[in-house]
Design an enzyme around this catalytic site. Structure first.
Site, PDB file in Angstrom:
ATOM      1  N   GLU A   1       3.649  23.102   7.449  1.00  0.00           N
ATOM      2  CA  GLU A   1       3.722  21.666   7.130  1.00  0.00           C
ATOM      3  C   GLU A   1       2.502  21.243   6.332  1.00  0.00           C
ATOM      4  OE1 GLU A   1       3.246  22.924  10.202  1.00  0.00           O
ATOM      5  OE2 GLU A   1       2.006  21.593  11.431  1.00  0.00           O
TER       6      GLU A   1
ATOM      7  N   ASP B   1      -1.781  17.781   5.451  1.00  0.00           N
ATOM      8  CA  ASP B   1      -1.058  18.311   6.595  1.00  0.00           C
ATOM      9  C   ASP B   1      -0.318  17.161   7.282  1.00  0.00           C
ATOM     10  OD1 ASP B   1      -1.096  20.976   8.368  1.00  0.00           O
ATOM     11  OD2 ASP B   1      -1.026  19.221   9.686  1.00  0.00           O
ATOM     12  N   ILE B   2       0.956  17.393   7.573  1.00  0.00           N
ATOM     13  CA  ILE B   2       1.747  16.347   8.226  1.00  0.00           C
ATOM     14  C   ILE B   2       1.275  16.224   9.677  1.00  0.00           C
ATOM     15  CG2 ILE B   2       4.074  15.628   8.889  1.00  0.00           C
ATOM     16  CD1 ILE B   2       5.136  17.288   6.559  1.00  0.00           C
TER      17      ILE B   2
END
Lengths: 270, 278
Positions: free
Chosen positions: A148, A105-106
């Protein structure tokens, strides 16, 4: 031979009487399909010498491919990911192979969108996708899992290497500079959570994802930009214990050699 | 089902109490897969049956049952149907070649590989009603320490751990024993060394494991752990032959070295854990 002739006859007939035949390309209303494929920069024009059936097959193949792909990043989408994960469970259950699932996950992606706009956000997603794909082996499967969030399935990844692999991915992304406009470049970090499928045991994809997701949550709550892997319950056998466990093998070997000439080698444990 | 040991309906809550292992139920388990659990279960069952015991082999490897493959059986009704209420337990019990009975899990059991309360209760009910009907119930469990395996093993009065002399198999057997000791407070585990290459190596392996257990696991002298060597099964080409032909070795070549070893296992069990048949 007869089949080919028949086939040619049908395509001939279709081409000649486009509106009256149920096989006509026109009545199939391919506009939507063509528009979808065109959007994906695929050639949707029928070649001059291309038979209708071949053309249709090409359109269908294109649609199938589209249905497994994430349009923004070009990675596999969640649908494809889930079917690969399902297959991995079968493999792991039967062969005991080590398969690692990573969820990535960003970090603070929302703030990128908020301060630089959604186009910049999209550019970051595309760049990270490319960067991740470069870190992997051909046998690995990477997908955009959600907004994301990305997911990677690493078959044949020994538990001792799991952390190193995930760390390498994390560091590669952190070191990557992403140009979002001529004047602006961004550096982003990712958090990674991972879990191995339990070997020899048939699990479910939900359970597996849940375990990896828990680790992703742990990585986030520990301050982001880090890797957390699910620790399998077993294998809490220390090197010292292992050393002692295999003592007999060495002695056994020595015993075999010493007693080789004897008919019934007998060896008492010292 | 008149002889149900634990009344299912009215006493449902009591089933969730800490479990007391049931008599005559032997769990055949292993740390690692592919060491011959199912082969041992089926052939040991045949050896015991030959000695006059009424034996049932329960396929407790819920997700990955392959007892049907080893015995070349194609059951119409399986444990899965009993679990889902489509069939009665009696209808799922099949006669196997070799003179014993089997209760096969069926491939539909995959969905039960997650141990829910319902699965536990149903499993308990089934085991409870099997015990009075047989002299010995052999549970062919899955490998390792998943919830289902640990639960199945917890129901057994004896644990027969199958391992091969390979380091990976021994490490996993050791790790599994550690968990069984830690979680279920087991004090006795019986080791069967399969694919043994040298006479006496099984006893040596057992002694070795015992030493490591004494040093790292049984650190409380008040609670010693006893690893007992039940026997060895030598490497024998007949085993592979039987598996490839999907025949029961004890039925076709009982006098081969592996067959004799399994017959010996049955005799040892009779001397130690199961009473001689009446």
């Amino acid at each position: 031979m007869i089949l080919t002739l028949q086939y040619q006859f049908i395509t001939f007939a279709v081409a000649r009487i486009p509106d009256s035949s149920p096989f006509s390309l026109h009545s199939l209303k391919l506009d939507d399909a063509c528009a979808l494929l065109q959007h994906d920069a695929q050639n949707i024009e029928q070649e001059a010498d291309e038979p209708d059936a071949a053309y249709l097959q090409r359109l269908i193949d294109g649609l199938c491919e589209l249905s497994l792909k994430d349009p923004l990043t070009g990675l596999n989408n969640r649908r494809h990911f889930c079917s690969v994960l399902e297959r991995s469970i079968d493999i792991v259950a039967r062969s005991g192979e080590s398969v690692l699932l990573l969820l990535l996950d960003i970090d603070r992606f929302k703030s990128i969108n908020d301060s630089h706009g959604h186009l910049a956000g999209d550019q970051v997603l595309r760049e990270i996708a490319r960067c991740l794909a470069r870190c992997l082996r051909p046998m690995d499967t990477i997908a955009r899992y959600g907004g994301e969030e990305f997911a990677i399935i690493l078959p044949n990844c020994q538990p001792v290497f799991g952390l190193a692999v995930a760390e390498r991915i994390r560091k590669t992304v952190a070191a990557h500079t992403i140009p979002v406009s001529p004047l602006l470049s961004l550096q982003v970090t990712i958090s990674i959570g991972g879990a191995y499928a339990p070997e020899w045991v048939r699990s479910t994809t939900d359970l597996w994802i849940e375990r990896a997701d828990k680790q992703l949550y742990r990585a986030k709550s520990r301050g982001r930009d880090q890797v957390c892997l699910d620790q399998p319950r077993e294998l809490s056998v220390s090197a010292e214990e292992k050393g002692l466990l295999f003592g007999h093998l060495l002695m056994d070997e020595a015993g075999t050699r010493e007693n080789a000439p004897s008919d019934a080698p007998k060896w008492e444990n010292a | 089902m008149n002889d149900v040991l634990i009344p299912a309906a009215e006493n449902k809550n009591s089933l969730r109490l800490p479990l007391k292992p049931l008599g005559k139920v032997l769990a055949v388990t292993s740390g690692k897969g592919g060491v011959g659990k199912t082969f041992v279960s089926a052939n040991l069952a045949a050896a015991l049956a030959r000695r006059g015991h009424r034996v049932l082999v329960l396929d407790a490897d819920l997700g990955l049952a392959n007892l049907d493959v080893v015995l070349n059986l194609h059951p119409k009704i399986t444990l899965h149907d009993v679990f889902t209420g489509k069939a009665r337990l009696e209808d799922a019990i099949l006669p196997a070649p070799g003179g014993f009975s089997v209760l096969l899990a069926g491939s539909g059991m995959v969905e039960y590989s997650r141990l829910t309360t319902e699965v536990r209760d149903e499993f308990l009910r089934i085991i409870g009603s099997l015990v009075p009907r047989y002299d010995v119930v052999l549970m062919d469990t899955g490998a390792g320490i998943s919830d289902v395996v640990l639960f199945a093993v917890s129901l057994a009065s004896e644990v027969l751990m199958v391992a091969t002399p390979e380091p990976t198999s021994l490490t996993d057997a050791y790790a599994t024993i550690k968990v069984l000791v830690g979680q279920q407070l087991r004090q006795t585990v019986r080791l069967i060394v399969n694919q043994s290459t040298r006479p006496g190596s099984g006893q040596a392996i057992t002694n070795q494991l015992q030493q490591v257990l004494d040093r790292f696991v049984a650190t409380d002298p008040g609670h010693p752990i006893q690893l007992l060597h039940l026997g060895d099964i030598p490497v024998d080409p007949e085993v592979r032959q039987a598996i490839m032909r999907r025949q029961l070795m004890m039925q076709h070549t009982p006098d081969c070295p592996a067959g004799k070893a399994i017959a010996q296992l049955a005799r040892t069990l009779e001397k130690t854990v199961i009473p001689k048949p009446a």
